[in-house]
Write a protein that holds these residues in place. Structure first.
Motif, PDB file in Angstrom:
ATOM      1  N   SER A  27       0.297  -2.245 -25.111  1.00  0.00           N
ATOM      2  CA  SER A  27      -0.370  -3.544 -25.062  1.00  0.00           C
ATOM      3  C   SER A  27      -0.606  -3.914 -23.598  1.00  0.00           C
ATOM      4  N   ARG A  55      -1.344  -6.502 -29.656  1.00  0.00           N
ATOM      5  CA  ARG A  55      -0.698  -7.606 -30.371  1.00  0.00           C
ATOM      6  C   ARG A  55      -1.621  -8.795 -30.531  1.00  0.00           C
ATOM      7  N   ARG A  57      -1.282 -12.946 -32.334  1.00  0.00           N
ATOM      8  CA  ARG A  57      -0.270 -13.995 -32.312  1.00  0.00           C
ATOM      9  C   ARG A  57       0.750 -13.729 -33.414  1.00  0.00           C
ATOM     10  N   ARG A  60       1.375 -10.367 -35.142  1.00  0.00           N
ATOM     11  CA  ARG A  60       0.314  -9.643 -35.851  1.00  0.00           C
ATOM     12  C   ARG A  60      -0.234  -8.525 -34.979  1.00  0.00           C
ATOM     13  N   LYS A 120     -14.977 -12.594 -36.840  1.00  0.00           N
ATOM     14  CA  LYS A 120     -14.173 -12.530 -35.605  1.00  0.00           C
ATOM     15  C   LYS A 120     -14.583 -11.348 -34.729  1.00  0.00           C
TER      16      LYS A 120
HETATM   17  C1  BT5 Z   1      -5.488 -12.745 -31.859  1.00  0.00           C
HETATM   18  O1  BT5 Z   1      -4.391 -12.856 -32.640  1.00  0.00           O
HETATM   19  O2  BT5 Z   1      -6.626 -12.915 -32.214  1.00  0.00           O
HETATM   20  C2  BT5 Z   1      -5.182 -12.335 -30.430  1.00  0.00           C
HETATM   21  C3  BT5 Z   1      -5.665 -10.947 -30.108  1.00  0.00           C
HETATM   22  C4  BT5 Z   1      -5.448 -10.615 -28.658  1.00  0.00           C
HETATM   23  C5  BT5 Z   1      -5.738  -9.177 -28.361  1.00  0.00           C
HETATM   24  C6  BT5 Z   1      -5.666  -8.881 -26.885  1.00  0.00           C
HETATM   25  S1  BT5 Z   1      -6.256  -7.284 -26.498  1.00  0.00           S
HETATM   26  C7  BT5 Z   1      -5.634  -7.393 -24.892  1.00  0.00           C
HETATM   27  C8  BT5 Z   1      -4.278  -8.077 -25.019  1.00  0.00           C
HETATM   28  N1  BT5 Z   1      -3.226  -7.112 -25.293  1.00  0.00           N
HETATM   29  C9  BT5 Z   1      -2.668  -7.327 -26.488  1.00  0.00           C
HETATM   30  O3  BT5 Z   1      -1.741  -6.640 -26.969  1.00  0.00           O
HETATM   31  N2  BT5 Z   1      -3.250  -8.394 -27.100  1.00  0.00           N
HETATM   32  C10 BT5 Z   1      -4.275  -8.962 -26.256  1.00  0.00           C
HETATM   33  P1  BT5 Z   1      -4.385 -13.455 -34.110  1.00  0.00           P
HETATM   34  O4  BT5 Z   1      -5.106 -14.770 -34.112  1.00  0.00           O
HETATM   35  O5  BT5 Z   1      -2.952 -13.413 -34.519  1.00  0.00           O
HETATM   36  O6  BT5 Z   1      -5.247 -12.452 -34.940  1.00  0.00           O
HETATM   37  C11 BT5 Z   1      -4.713 -11.212 -35.392  1.00  0.00           C
HETATM   38  C12 BT5 Z   1      -5.416 -10.886 -36.689  1.00  0.00           C
HETATM   39  O7  BT5 Z   1      -6.797 -10.579 -36.435  1.00  0.00           O
HETATM   40  C13 BT5 Z   1      -4.841  -9.653 -37.385  1.00  0.00           C
HETATM   41  O8  BT5 Z   1      -3.793  -9.997 -38.234  1.00  0.00           O
HETATM   42  C14 BT5 Z   1      -6.056  -9.105 -38.144  1.00  0.00           C
HETATM   43  O9  BT5 Z   1      -6.216  -9.796 -39.354  1.00  0.00           O
HETATM   44  C15 BT5 Z   1      -7.217  -9.503 -37.254  1.00  0.00           C
HETATM   45  N3  BT5 Z   1      -7.639  -8.403 -36.358  1.00  0.00           N
HETATM   46  C16 BT5 Z   1      -6.910  -7.380 -35.827  1.00  0.00           C
HETATM   47  N4  BT5 Z   1      -7.641  -6.637 -35.019  1.00  0.00           N
HETATM   48  C17 BT5 Z   1      -8.890  -7.171 -35.023  1.00  0.00           C
HETATM   49  C18 BT5 Z   1     -10.094  -6.847 -34.365  1.00  0.00           C
HETATM   50  N5  BT5 Z   1     -10.203  -5.832 -33.503  1.00  0.00           N
HETATM   51  N6  BT5 Z   1     -11.175  -7.650 -34.622  1.00  0.00           N
HETATM   52  C19 BT5 Z   1     -11.110  -8.703 -35.457  1.00  0.00           C
HETATM   53  N7  BT5 Z   1      -9.980  -9.053 -36.120  1.00  0.00           N
HETATM   54  C20 BT5 Z   1      -8.885  -8.302 -35.886  1.00  0.00           C
END
Ligand code: BT5
Length: 246
Positions: A27, A55, A57, A60, A120
């Motif tokens: 990450s 990761r 939030r 997830r 999204k």
């Molecule tokens: C987010 O969490 O939307 C925050 C994502 C942040 C990612 C960045 S990448 C650089 C940095 N390094 C990391 O490790 N993280 C940050 P949340 O609102 O909890 O949404 C997560 C949910 O979005 C998951 O449970 C899936 O349902 C969905 N999801 C996962 N990957 C996705 C993707 N690539 N595009 C759209 N939805 C996704």
């Protein structure tokens, strides 16, 4: 087409910003939080082509396949009074970069998801690193889908890539440069809350957040959502990311 970055192209394009490039990592937020302890300048950024443990939030997972997305973590040093705005800045910066890429239907879903055509396209994960009561800084993690293929996955109906929405190929390096510039620009502005609120698609909608279902009535300057449940009760819900690591 899978197109990977190189440390050289990134350094050349993003100079004089301090950049750490990793072809693959767990990450980028973890890498940036470790780097933060060495006190790098604000604006320093970790960029990966692939995350194996990306990761979201609340534990997830976030999907970042090689060369198809942007996974960046920017080191910022806001005052304690503006810590709650870091996530808003991240979402606003993605909106700016997506608009610059020619996309029109771009909005924010509370707290900081960026929706393109109602799906999204990006997520934001701000995490503060503390030294006792004193914030060492904040890592603003941003993931943007540029050409991630979601077909056949559980995200097929909810996620989208910018190229799919645009209908043509996009330059990942251009979008990255625009995104980082937009983070700098929004960080300097005083109307972050109003801008974020005006781009929110969530207000007035019936939503489910952390097991509560109701109408999203309002947001406050701290970024909290005020939700009215069917029995008339009003609940204040905080996104809750920024305190992580305290
Ligand atoms: C987010 O969490 O939307 C925050 C994502 C942040 C990612 C960045 S990448 C650089 C940095 N390094 C990391 O490790 N993280 C940050 P949340 O609102 O909890 O949404 C997560 C949910 O979005 C998951 O449970 C899936 O349902 C969905 N999801 C996962 N990957 C996705 C993707 N690539 N595009 C759209 N939805 C996704």
């Amino acid at each position: 087409m899978t197109e990977l970055f190189t440390a050289h192209t990134l350094a050349a394009r993003l100079s004089p910003r301090a950049v750490r490039y990793l072809p693959q990592t767990g990450s980028t937020n973890d890498d940036a939080r470790a780097w933060l302890r060495a006190r790098p300048p604000a604006g320093s950024v970790v960029i990966a082509d692939e995350q194996t443990g990306g990761r979201g939030r609340l534990g997830r997972a976030w999907r970042t396949p090689a060369g198809a997305a942007l996974a960046v973590s920017i080191i910022l040093r806001p005052g304690v009074e503006s810590l709650h705005q870091v996530g808003m800045i991240g979402a606003l910066a993605v909106v700016s970069a997506a608009r610059r890429a020619g996309l029109e239907d771009v909005g924010i879903k509370w707290p900081n998801d960026v929706l393109v055509n109602g799906r999204k396209a990006a997520g934001v994960l701000p995490e503060a690193e503390w030294n006792g009561d004193h914030p060492l800084g904040v890592v603003l993690g941003i993931g943007v889908n540029i050409r991630v293929d979601f077909s056949g996955t559980e995200l097929e109906s909810t996620a989208i890539s910018l190229e799919t929405a645009a209908g043509h190929s996009l330059n990942r390096l251009d979008i990255l440069a625009d995104l980082l510039q937009a983070v700098d620009d929004w960080s300097a502005r005083v109307d972050v809350f109003d801008a974020w609120k005006s781009r929110l698609r969530t207000l007035g909608q019936t939503v489910t957040v952390t097991n509560l279902r109701g109408v999203a009535e309002a947001v406050d300057e701290q970024g909290a959502l005020w939700l009215r449940t069917a029995n008339g009760e009003l609940h204040r819900i905080i996104a809750g990311d920024i305190a992580l690591g305290r």
